[in-house]
Write an enzyme that holds these catalytic residues in place. Sequence first.
Site, PDB file in Angstrom:
ATOM      1  N   ASP A 142       1.052  -1.108  -0.117  1.00 27.75           N
ATOM      2  CA  ASP A 142       0.259  -0.019   0.019  1.00 27.75           C
ATOM      3  C   ASP A 142       0.622   1.367   0.443  1.00 27.75           C
ATOM      4  O   ASP A 142       0.709   2.391  -0.915  1.00 27.75           O
ATOM      5  CB  ASP A 142      -1.288  -0.534   0.974  1.00 27.75           C
ATOM      6  CG  ASP A 142      -2.041  -1.188   0.822  1.00 27.75           C
ATOM      7  OD1 ASP A 142      -2.152  -1.481   0.302  1.00 27.75           O
ATOM      8  OD2 ASP A 142      -3.077  -1.387   2.175  1.00 27.75           O
ATOM      9  N   GLU A 163       1.289  -1.239   5.475  1.00 27.09           N
ATOM     10  CA  GLU A 163      -0.676  -1.601   5.315  1.00 27.09           C
ATOM     11  C   GLU A 163      -1.104  -0.578   6.097  1.00 27.09           C
ATOM     12  O   GLU A 163      -0.775  -0.158   7.398  1.00 27.09           O
ATOM     13  CB  GLU A 163      -0.490  -2.919   5.725  1.00 27.09           C
ATOM     14  CG  GLU A 163      -1.446  -3.509   5.459  1.00 27.09           C
ATOM     15  CD  GLU A 163      -2.136  -3.741   3.444  1.00 27.09           C
ATOM     16  OE1 GLU A 163      -3.575  -4.280   3.530  1.00 27.09           O
ATOM     17  OE2 GLU A 163      -0.917  -4.280   3.143  1.00 27.09           O
ATOM     18  N   LYS A 195      -4.995   0.489   5.767  1.00 32.32           N
ATOM     19  CA  LYS A 195      -6.278   0.163   5.566  1.00 32.32           C
ATOM     20  C   LYS A 195      -6.974   1.152   7.135  1.00 32.32           C
ATOM     21  O   LYS A 195      -6.633   2.033   7.617  1.00 32.32           O
ATOM     22  CB  LYS A 195      -6.612  -1.554   6.265  1.00 32.32           C
ATOM     23  CG  LYS A 195      -6.186  -2.174   5.092  1.00 32.32           C
ATOM     24  CD  LYS A 195      -6.661  -2.356   3.613  1.00 32.32           C
ATOM     25  CE  LYS A 195      -5.904  -2.527   3.173  1.00 32.32           C
ATOM     26  NZ  LYS A 195      -5.406  -2.959   2.357  1.00 32.32           N
TER      27      LYS A 195
END
Length: 241
Positions: free
Chosen positions: A73, A104, A106
């Site tokens: 990401d 990462e 999210k």
Amino acid sequence: MPQWSLSQLLSSLHEDIQQRLSTVRKSFGHPGTKGDGSENVWISMLDTYLPKRYQAAKAHVVDSLGNFSQQIDVVIFDRQYSPFIFTYENETIIPAESVYAVFEAKQTADASLVTYAQQKIASVRSLHRTSLPIPHAGGTYPPKPLIPILGGLLTFESEWSPALGKSFDRALTADLGEGRLDIGCVAAHGHFFFDHAAGSYSFINENKPATAFLFKLISQLQFSGTVPMIDVEAYGQWLTR
């Protein structure tokens, strides 16, 4: 003359990041779109505030043996000494030698996300990296030791209560090897980092997590030094295959 306030400036930075992540969470209905929005907020912050020797992007990482990481990401990579970055149809491919950190990103942290992040970070750390002797006026310096690649997690919220507590710690300590998460931020609550001297995680609950995380990340990047001199010819061999 206007009266500047450093405290207000730093507070505004955090509030901007938190508000943008909150807007993505509330306004974007599709999970994929929501995920892309979160990544873009973090990439924008890092590209704006990190020193210009660094760049942030969503990317795959490749090594000179032809191995690829999973899609990451947020990759923080060198733009001062790296000789090439591949881009094709909006996909970015970064040589493993150029990578400083991978994250990462999210909306919400939970145990499955931590495990997923650890697997993706391990896919980068397992790649082969070259390091050539460095020429100078009097000869050459020996090859630089490979720098540790930082791994991390960036979210807005946490499924755990408290958000940064024992449950989060258990998930993080499940992999202290290739998948280790060195640093991260839960923007609504605080940030965390792995204390190598103590061999354990530190969790800091605070009012301005995004700003505190940014400062901690910059500090860790400073100690990373400079990426090694890449063996471009090791990649060039793929031209004849």
